[in-house]
Enzyme design. Structure first.
Site, PDB file in Angstrom:
ATOM      1  N   PRO A   1       8.546  12.536 -58.022  1.00 47.64           N
ATOM      2  CA  PRO A   1       9.658  11.842 -57.362  1.00 47.64           C
ATOM      3  C   PRO A   1       9.126  10.792 -56.376  1.00 47.64           C
ATOM      4  CG  PRO A   1       9.931  14.228 -57.253  1.00 47.64           C
ATOM      5  CD  PRO A   1       8.546  13.975 -57.748  1.00 47.64           C
TER       6      PRO A   1
ATOM      7  N   TYR B   1       1.850  12.351 -30.832  1.00 47.99           N
ATOM      8  CA  TYR B   1       1.404  11.440 -31.872  1.00 47.99           C
ATOM      9  C   TYR B   1       0.072  10.867 -31.418  1.00 47.99           C
ATOM     10  CZ  TYR B   1       4.005   9.054 -35.656  1.00 47.99           C
ATOM     11  OH  TYR B   1       4.523   8.631 -36.850  1.00 47.99           O
TER      12      TYR B   1
ATOM     13  N   GLY C   1       8.419  17.513 -53.234  1.00 47.77           N
ATOM     14  CA  GLY C   1       8.452  17.101 -54.639  1.00 47.77           C
ATOM     15  C   GLY C   1       7.747  18.036 -55.592  1.00 47.77           C
TER      16      GLY C   1
ATOM     17  N   GLY D   1      11.283  20.027 -57.494  1.00 48.12           N
ATOM     18  CA  GLY D   1      12.349  19.320 -58.182  1.00 48.12           C
ATOM     19  C   GLY D   1      12.695  18.034 -57.453  1.00 48.12           C
TER      20      GLY D   1
ATOM     21  N   SER E   1      11.763  14.278 -38.990  1.00 47.82           N
ATOM     22  CA  SER E   1      12.269  14.379 -37.628  1.00 47.82           C
ATOM     23  C   SER E   1      12.653  12.994 -37.161  1.00 47.82           C
ATOM     24  CB  SER E   1      11.176  14.941 -36.714  1.00 47.82           C
ATOM     25  OG  SER E   1      11.588  14.862 -35.369  1.00 47.82           O
TER      26      SER E   1
ATOM     27  N   SER F   1       5.072   7.723 -47.452  1.00 47.30           N
ATOM     28  CA  SER F   1       4.259   8.912 -47.193  1.00 47.30           C
ATOM     29  C   SER F   1       2.941   8.561 -46.512  1.00 47.30           C
ATOM     30  CB  SER F   1       3.965   9.606 -48.526  1.00 47.30           C
ATOM     31  OG  SER F   1       2.702  10.195 -48.497  1.00 47.30           O
TER      32      SER F   1
ATOM     33  N   GLY G   1      10.588   8.116 -53.347  1.00 51.27           N
ATOM     34  CA  GLY G   1      11.744   7.683 -52.558  1.00 51.27           C
ATOM     35  C   GLY G   1      11.451   6.355 -51.911  1.00 51.27           C
TER      36      GLY G   1
ATOM     37  N   SER H   1      10.258   5.513 -39.597  1.00 52.64           N
ATOM     38  CA  SER H   1      10.155   4.829 -40.888  1.00 52.64           C
ATOM     39  C   SER H   1      11.518   4.500 -41.465  1.00 52.64           C
ATOM     40  CB  SER H   1       9.422   5.740 -41.868  1.00 52.64           C
ATOM     41  OG  SER H   1      10.179   6.933 -42.033  1.00 52.64           O
TER      42      SER H   1
END
Lengths: 612, 688
Positions: A199, A532, A334, A337, A284, A205, A201, A269
């Site tokens: 998958p 971060y 992913g 499914g 988040s 990533s 999107g 993002s």
């Protein structure tokens, strides 16, 4: 940049080549992505954006028109029109780059400008699958650019390889399902013909999740959800919206705003990442203090698996029906499914929004203030604390001011803080705030937070600084390489140790200039915080900067775990962090996840090999 | 901006060298020692040319640890008392009200706390300077070590870890650091020092903090102490100095490290409260130790005088004597982070709040133990061996009657000493060998132990006027023992160079084997038995063996092949010297084992044990069956007991007498039960 090396390259004044649009999107798919394939369904795109691929960089973050470069006068400039910083000259950046990394104009590393299709391996096609797929009429492509575009996320090594024109295993085919039923058909066919599905999107990533496993011998099909981007209904009584999972964050917010609502889910993002991706990685959002993280926002999920479709029978906000099956889906990355439709909570749009910022004499005081805010449970929609290095970086990104008056005021402020209040410019740090709600309550809330801040030596530093802080979050990605995230109780110790470890590792690995090693607290929780870490170094003189980067990142992550941090707060595990999963969730935990995978997907159709 | 601008950069380079060094040490043992041509500077020389007052009032402007807050003593105490850790422990103490316990904790802290003040440092420096100029000809310090220390101190919390051979060294480090503008340390000291009138307070204000001796199971005390120590390390408010050996070595031999303080000091690193901690081993060596005669008496059971101010003044007659030179060798700073890398997994602290106490895993405990041993070994390697130590080794190998009566030929002794000097250099020991006329001046310096007349050297026996009455034979033994033990302690200063090859020589001597694996297993056995006597880094038996082999090969004593170790004709002298060097230890251990087995003393108290062994040994010495006086030393006796307990041949029990004791600790007895079987096994295994 490696972190920054990447940046430095981008800053070196090179125009990145535009991705050449192959298709003419105009609300409709008018021309097939590949000759001979006639699309059977026409797609109404709700967004008034151009389709992503055209306006996005293929080998870097974000929009093609937005980038940092040095102009003819040698000043840094951020191009485009999309951000508040766009089109502005940033006089301080060059000096900051030079003094922080020793980066200068003489040393540039140009990127490979245009994708060389011949570098891409020819697709391994499963003819039987292809044949049946054609008969469904779902659009697909095995064009090299389409495949390469979906072969990576934004980890440093991925981008670096692309910039150097190195292309590894990429998907063999890209399909664009238009709706839930299309996905059902694709998954059925994949099971029937033993094809590997991955998958896709938003492609944002940073965990190597989109990297094709090199050992995969089956045909890999990238299932791009971008056409499933509609809001199917809004339930104003229950304050929920039912949305297709391919919708991108900014489109979702804009469309809901048109009806007077919002989800309030704003990950950094959100310009590019998709709803399905949020669910699959346990995302988040910046304003989680008011709206919650994705697991708090989701009411209902529909996912297509090799075993069939999983969904709950109702849209109740809470159930006591054994372990929540949603939690198998959220964070499954992913591997189980494709998430196709999600019911999310929505809220009326806030009447009033106000930014703010507070300067603290040092990071310790800032953290103490954040803890007190957490203790009193009065966190604004967002509260973030940047360390001194990041404060300076933010300062370097200040655009040129047009009026003498403004620069005079800036000087005055600086004088007040450093001379009158005695803050050490090399120690002070800044918290940025965002308040939301009705006007009166916001003002009240603001006062409460500023009062707490004052107890910890904090000085209010204005709305403008706060707003710029948030804008930076989006812009920083253009300069970026983000390192790690974690979630911990001992913010101070961990920050110091991880930053020190990064500096030490860089030195050990032969980096010639001290790296930028910086952190910020981006989320506070009652029981901890999310920190971060950013780091960047000048890779001049290193033969294999990516490897150095990876070693340093690895060491930093070990340090985070040793100091009680978690493996990931919201980016997920992917393949990048897999090696630490067992120690993170125990062998039994691994077994539990494994057995779910074995039941749901015994033939590993969803074979991206993330997580486990 | 290059790395040099960056603090961690400079420090890093410091550590780079240091890892290399360390890994070499780990591989072959004492590598560091060969390059001992390091420059030592006499710091007294300059002091003799300037006024003491001027020196004491010099500008003192040290560069502190970069992360250190400028905190006062009272801030420190407050931080300790208000720590979550202490609050947790206080809440656990039941039986009295929280307020009362807190009061008690405050009391403990008051008793413990240092009160470092620059004014008193100046006073200390003034006095110490005066005293040292009287006592010593020179105090040599390696400047390179000081420079490294100065850098290290700015980077992370620093722990100064000197060896402890004399009361004199208590303030020497502070004195040197004051002289060179380096932050003054706070120093862990025994509580008896605190009770000295005036002096105790001066020490406290010079940075000493005081720890009770027998803490036992006093949880509150442990809690206050450990939180106090950890807070010092965590905040890096001052370098921390402590003696990892736990106390002053009465035998001048390194003492097996104590782990309590070491634990507390390292914990902030384990828990991630600091990025790193720097350990600086410091080796202090004396030509002549101020308390030499007291030490021997103490070892023979004459209790040491209680530390008191009047005692101190009485001791001022020692000021009349010449004590030669003192060497203070600052070792390379060691990064705890690097030492522990790969040895521990710090995530074990993730599940309990780090402010709360947590029993460390065995992994961590082993690591602490390893680090502590490594430090003591490094101290040994850094210490300088004087000609006198070598002479002591040789004198002790002469028959005792020769030594006490006709004396040893001066000429033979000097020649042999030169031979031994070469052996030490082969063994990579650090020597302190001034050029001219070494031997006679060294013997002159030690006139209290030997005297040199008419070409012969004799042992000086206690010239106490108490000898109006003729001595009983037993008293005679004790008198000789006192003199011999003084000699023994100087021999001990050189022992660390010889121990490993010495054990191999002993193994060769006893097993008569040439098979490497057979020798190795006997080597390991001896190493194990003597682990309380000498410093062996845990888990490094095979490296120790390899080191011993390579040293013996280097000096031409043996020939090594893949499987075999063959003794060479030319090596007999070396092997016999080494074997004789360790013989007193074998004899002592054997005697005590025999006593425990044969006398049916299966249950005994420590109080009975020591005099009983002493009696037996005296008898055997008089009958000529025992040739060492070292078994008379309480230190040897205690070491044997600890070794037996470690080997699980002896168990220590606390037996509660039902009738007399109702929780009154004074009526608890300490009993030692012996497992006869195990004991015999050890004896048999030894096959001596």
């Amino acid at each position: 940049m490696s972190g920054f090396s990447d940046n430095i390259m981008r800053l070196s004044g090179r125009m990145l080549s535009q991705y050449l649009a192959q298709r003419d999107w105009d609300g409709k798919l008018t021309r097939a992505p590949h000759p001979g394939i006639i699309p059977t369904c026409s797609i109404v795109i709700l967004s008034d954006n151009l389709p992503k691929q055209e306006i996005m960089k293929w080998n870097g973050w974000g929009y093609s028109d937005s980038k940092f470069l040095y102009n003819k006068k040698g000043q840094a400039e951020f191009t485009g029109k999309r951000y508040r910083l766009s089109g502005m000259i940033i006089p301080g950046l060059r000096e900051w780059m030079e003094s922080t990394f020793g980066a200068n104009l003489q040393h540039k590393t140009p990127a490979a400008p245009i994708l060389n299709s011949s570098a891409v391996q020819p697709p391994t096609l499963n003819e039987a699958f292809l044949k049946e797929l054609k008969s469904t009429g779902i659009p697909f492509s095995h064009d090299a650019e389409d495949r390469v575009f979906r072969s990576h996320g934004h980890c440093l090594h991925e981008i670096f390889a692309l910039r150097e024109g190195k292309i590894g295993r990429v998907p063999d085919l890209v399909v664009w399902p238009n709706c839930h039923n299309d996905v059902v058909k694709i998954v059925e066919l994949a099971c029937k013909h033993n094809v590997c599905l991955m998958p896709y999107g938003g492609g944002t990533s940073v965990s190597s999740a989109l990297e094709c496993p090199p050992e995969e011998t089956r045909s890999i099909v990238s299932l791009d959800t971008s056409q499933m981007n509609r809001i199917l209904w809004i339930d104003e009584k229950n304050l929920t919206a039912h949305v297709e999972a391919g919708i991108v964050g900014q489109d979702l917010e804009r469309l809901l705003n048109e009806s007077g609502y919002c989800t309030g889910h704003e990950p950094d993002s959100m310009e590019f990442s998709s709803l399905g991706g949020w669910v699959a990685t346990r995302a988040s959002g910046m304003k989680k203090n008011i709206y919650g993280n994705i697991e708090d926002l989701v009411v209902h999920i529909k996912m297509v698996t090799p075993q069939g479709v999983i969904e709950k029978s109702c849209q109740g906000p809470r159930m006591s029906t054994g372990p929540d099956v949603h939690h198998f889906i959220m964070g499954s990355e992913g591997t189980l499914g494709v998430v196709t439709e999600v019911t999310m909570k929505i809220r009326p749009m806030p009447e009033y929004q106000k930014y703010g910022s507070v300067v603290f004499p040092n990071f310790e005081m800032g953290v103490a203030c954040l803890r007190e805010v957490a203790r009193q449970r009065c966190a604004p929609a967002s509260i973030r604390l940047m360390d001194n290095e990041q404060f300076k970086f933010g300062h370097a990104l200040k655009p040129q001011v047009s009026s003498i008056f403004t620069s005079f005021l800036d000087g005055l402020k600086k004088f007040y803080i450093t001379k009158f209040k005695g803050f050490d410019p090399n120690r002070l740090c800044v918290a940025t705030l965002l308040f939301e709600g009705d006007r009166e309550k916001v003002l009240q809330h603001e006062k409460q937070v500023y009062d707490i801040a004052a107890k910890f030596g904090g000085l209010a530093a204005g709305e403008d600084n706060g707003q710029r802080g948030y804008m930076l979050t989006f812009v920083i990605a253009y300069l970026r390489v983000v390192l790690g995230f974690k979630y911990t109780l001992l913010v101070l110790d961990i920050c110091r140790n991880v930053k020190a470890r990064i500096v030490r590792e860089c030195k050990d690995k032969g980096v010639q200039f001290p790296p930028l090693s910086t952190c910020r607290v981006t989320q506070t929780y009652d029981a901890g915080a999310c920190v971060y870490f950013y780091f960047a170094f000048n890779y001049r003189g290193l033969s294999d900067p990516v490897h150095v980067y990876e070693q340093v990142e690895h060491a930093a992550r070990e340090e985070i775990l040793a100091n009680g941090g978690s493996l990931s707060h919201h980016h997920g595990v992917g393949k990048l962090r897999k090696e630490w999963m067992r120690e993170t969730i125990s062998s039994v935990g691994m077994g539990m996840l494994r057995s779910v995978k074995d039941y749901v997907d015994p033939n590993n159709i969803f074979g991206n090999r993330n997580l486990l | 901006m290059l790395w040099s601008y960056c603090h961690s950069g400079t420090r890093k380079s410091l550590f780079n060298i240091n890892t290399r060094e360390l890994s070499e040490v780990v591989v072959i043992g004492s590598t560091a020692s060969l390059k001992d041509e390091e420059e030592f500077t006499d710091i007294l020389e300059e002091r003799r040319c300037t006024t003491d007052l001027g020196y004491a009032l010099r500008t003192f402007n040290p560069q502190p640890y970069k992360g250190a807050p400028s905190s006062s003593t009272s801030d420190l105490k407050k931080a300790v008392l208000e720590s979550q850790y202490l609050r947790y422990i206080i809440a656990l103490e039941t039986g009295s009200s929280v307020e009362k316990v807190r009061q008690e904790a405050r009391g403990i802290l008051e008793e413990m706390s240092h009160n470092l003040q620059l004014g008193f440092i100046r006073l200390m420096a003034y006095t110490v300077n005066k005293v040292f100029k009287r006592l010593f000809r020179s105090i040599y310090v390696n400047m390179e070590g000081l420079n490294m220390l100065q850098q290290a101190i700015q980077e992370s919390p620093v722990i100064l870890m000197p060896n402890h051979r004399s009361y004199v060294d208590f303030l020497i480090v502070s004195f040197i650091l004051f002289t060179y503008d380096i932050p003054i340390p706070v120093i862990a000291a025994g509580i008896p020092l605190a009770s000295m009138k005036v002096v105790g307070e001066i020490l406290r204000r010079s940075g000493a903090f005081f720890i009770r001796r027998a803490i036992g199971s006093d949880k509150l005390y442990w809690a206050v102490l450990s939180e106090y120590v950890r807070t010092i390390v965590r905040t890096g408010c001052a370098p921390l100095e402590f003696y990892v050996e736990g106390f002053r070595s009465r035998t001048l031999k390194s003492v097996v490290p104590k782990l309590g303080m070491m634990d507390m000091v390292l914990e902030p690193y384990f828990k991630g409260e600091v990025f790193d901690i720097t350990l600086v081993p410091i080796s202090i060596s004396y030509d002549r130790v101020v308390e030499e005669s007291l030490l021997a008496l103490e070892l023979l059971g004459v209790p040491k005088p209680k530390e008191s101010t009047t005692g101190l003044f009485k001791a001022s007659r020692v000021l009349q004597e010449d004590y030669g030179c003192m060497h203070v060798n600052f070792g390379r700073p060691l990064s705890v982070r690097q030492l522990c890398e790969g040895k521990i997994n710090r995530s074990e602290y993730n599940l309990i709040p780090r402010d709360l106490p947590q029993r460390p895993s065995t992994e961590i405990q082993d690591c602490v133990n390893w680090v502590a041993h490594l430090i003591v070994r490094t101290q040994e390697e850094g210490s300088l061996i004087s000609p006198w130590s070598l002479m002591a080794c040789l004198l002790l190998q002469a028959p005792i009657t020769t030594l006490t009566e006709e004396g040893l030929q001066w000429h033979g002794l000097t020649e042999k000493t030169l031979w031994l000097r070469k052996l030490v250099l082969d063994f990579r020991g650090r020597l302190n060998w001034p050029d001219s006329d070494v031997m006679s001046s060294t013997v002159a310096l030690h006139h209290s132990i030997v005297h040199h007349k008419a070409g012969r050297v004799c042992l000086v026996q206690d010239g106490d006027p108490a000898s109006q009455d003729p001595l009983s034979p037993e008293e005679g033994v004790m008198r000789t023992a006192a003199a011999v033990l003084m000699l023994v302690s100087y021999r001990n200063q050189a022992l660390h160079v010889f121990v490993r090859p010495g054990i191999l020589a002993t193994a060769i001597h006893i097993t008569k084997s040439t098979q490497k694996d057979e020798l190795f297993s006997f080597f390991c056995f001896l190493r194990d038995v003597f682990a309380n006597e000498f410093i062996f880094i845990p888990g490094r038996a095979s490296q120790d063996f390899d080191e011993a082999c390579s040293l013996l090969q280097k000096c031409g004593a043996v020939h090594m092949s893949e499987q075999e170790v063959t003794v060479l004709e030319t090596g007999l002298e070396v092997l016999s010297f080494l074997q004789k060097l360790l013989q007193p230890f074998l004899d002592s251990y054997q005697l005590i084992f025999r006593y425990l087995c044969e006398n049916g003393a299966h249950v005994f108290t420590e109080k009975q044990f020591l005099p009983a062994v002493q009696n037996l040994a005296t008898k055997l010495i008089l009958s000529g069956d025992l040739h060492t006086f070292e078994v008379l030393s309480s230190d040897t006796q205690k070491n044997v007991l600890s070794a037996l307990r470690r080997l699980e041949a002896v168990t220590k029990l606390r037996v509660n007498n039902n009738i007399l004791s109702i929780a009154d600790p004074y009526f608890f007895g300490k009993y030692i039960a012996i497992d006869v079987l195990l004991m015999t096994e050890i004896m048999n295994k030894r096959a001596l």
